[in-house]
Design a protein around this motif. Structure first.
Motif, PDB file in Angstrom:
ATOM      1  N   ARG A  40       0.828  -1.208   0.000  1.00  9.15           N
ATOM      2  CA  ARG A  40       0.000   0.000   0.000  1.00  9.15           C
ATOM      3  C   ARG A  40       0.863   1.258   0.000  1.00  9.15           C
ATOM      4  NH1 ARG A  40      -2.903  -3.602   2.547  1.00  9.15           N
ATOM      5  NH2 ARG A  40      -2.151  -3.198   4.624  1.00  9.15           N
ATOM      6  N   LEU A  62      -5.336   3.015  -3.097  1.00  9.50           N
ATOM      7  CA  LEU A  62      -4.701   2.451  -1.906  1.00  9.50           C
ATOM      8  C   LEU A  62      -5.610   2.584  -0.686  1.00  9.50           C
ATOM      9  CD1 LEU A  62      -1.058   3.780  -2.373  1.00  9.50           C
ATOM     10  CD2 LEU A  62      -1.898   1.461  -2.789  1.00  9.50           C
ATOM     11  N   ARG A 116      -7.149  -0.476   1.747  1.00  7.59           N
ATOM     12  CA  ARG A 116      -7.051  -0.547   3.201  1.00  7.59           C
ATOM     13  C   ARG A 116      -8.427  -0.627   3.846  1.00  7.59           C
ATOM     14  NH1 ARG A 116      -4.406   3.750   7.437  1.00  7.59           N
ATOM     15  NH2 ARG A 116      -6.333   4.874   6.992  1.00  7.59           N
TER      16      ARG A 116
END
Length: 273
Positions: free
Chosen positions: A67, A133, A137
């Motif tokens: 990430r 990203l 998450r």
């Protein structure tokens, strides 16, 4: 607004200032510089040169597993200014596109090149990569743990678990690294660790987090039999949280506590990503 300029030491201080702010009508308090892409609509004077920021170009390589967005920033006039000044312009641009905190949270390697923008995209590429990203998450759920293993040439190895999806910038005020080391019983030679010991070890992270509450965060543990080390972060100067942690460590076999200032969580940063 108080800006730490990307310095973890100062970012924690800025967060503490923001935490105790007193709201005033007509005033907006911020602990870091927010995104403002319009700052890239003009020119900048730097190192005896004038650069048109609208001519900046960007290439992004996204690492979904870690990430991180690795960014290359280009400008046709980067050759007219020193290397340090090029990076200064690059990070000013990234701060404008993402805000200081998201640069720390999502941006990995940054490179600069003397090229025209023709073969590169605009700042929207960086913004889109970070949004991707952020989405990955968010899909993780509530702080899942990621396992890591390391095998030694002579046999045996170490196992670690990190709290995936958490970075120091999420809790910049936690600038004191605390390690609790304990010893646990092994099974008979050639046998696995007894299941009751495994269950007990698996509960230590949750038990320690319950002791800390909102005053700290358990971020990682590593196991090298017969030793387990648990890594946490607290506010430096929070004597009550540290006392509770030390009291808990006394209940563990050979429990030992060590502390060190660690703005930016450098002790666990490589593992966390």
């Amino acid at each position: 607004m108080v800006s730490a300029g990307g310095d973890p030491e100062l970012r924690g201080l800025a967060q503490r200032w923001w935490d105790v702010r007193v709201e005033e009508p007509g005033w907006l308090f911020l602990p870091s510089r927010p995104a403002d892409p319009e700052h890239l609509d003009g020119e900048i004077q730097i190192a005896d040169a004038t650069l048109d920021l609208r001519e900046l170009g960007f290439r992004v390589d996204t690492d979904l597993e870690r990430r991180r967005a690795h960014v290359t920033v280009v400008h046709s006039r980067f050759g007219d200014i020193p290397r340090d000044a090029r990076y200064q312009v690059a990070f000013l641009a990234l701060d404008a596109l993402l805000g200081e905190d998201d640069v720390a949270r999502w941006v990995g390697d940054v490179e600069v090149n003397v090229l025209t923008r023709d073969a590169h995209g605009g700042g929207e590429l960086v913004i889109a990569a970070v949004e991707e990203l952020r989405h990955t998450r968010d899909e993780l759920g509530d702080d899942p743990w990621r396992l890591m293993t390391m095998e030694f040439e002579g046999g045996g190895g170490m196992i670690a678990a990190v709290r995936d999806g958490v970075r120091w910038i999420d809790r910049p005020e936690l600038d004191l690294a605390v390690e609790i080391t304990l010893c646990f019983p092994l099974g008979a030679e050639g046998e696995d660790i007894p299941q009751d010991v495994v269950d007990w070890l698996n509960g230590i992270d949750d038990a320690l987090q319950a002791v800390l509450g909102d005053d700290g965060l358990v971020v990682m543990h590593s196991t090298l039999p017969p030793w387990r080390t648990v890594f946490s972060d607290l506010r430096d100067g929070d004597a009550d949280a540290l006392r509770r942690l030390r009291d808990y460590a006394k209940t563990l076999p050979k429990g030992k506590v060590t502390t060190a200032r660690d703005p930016g969580w450098y002790r666990v940063g490589r593992a966390i990503g």
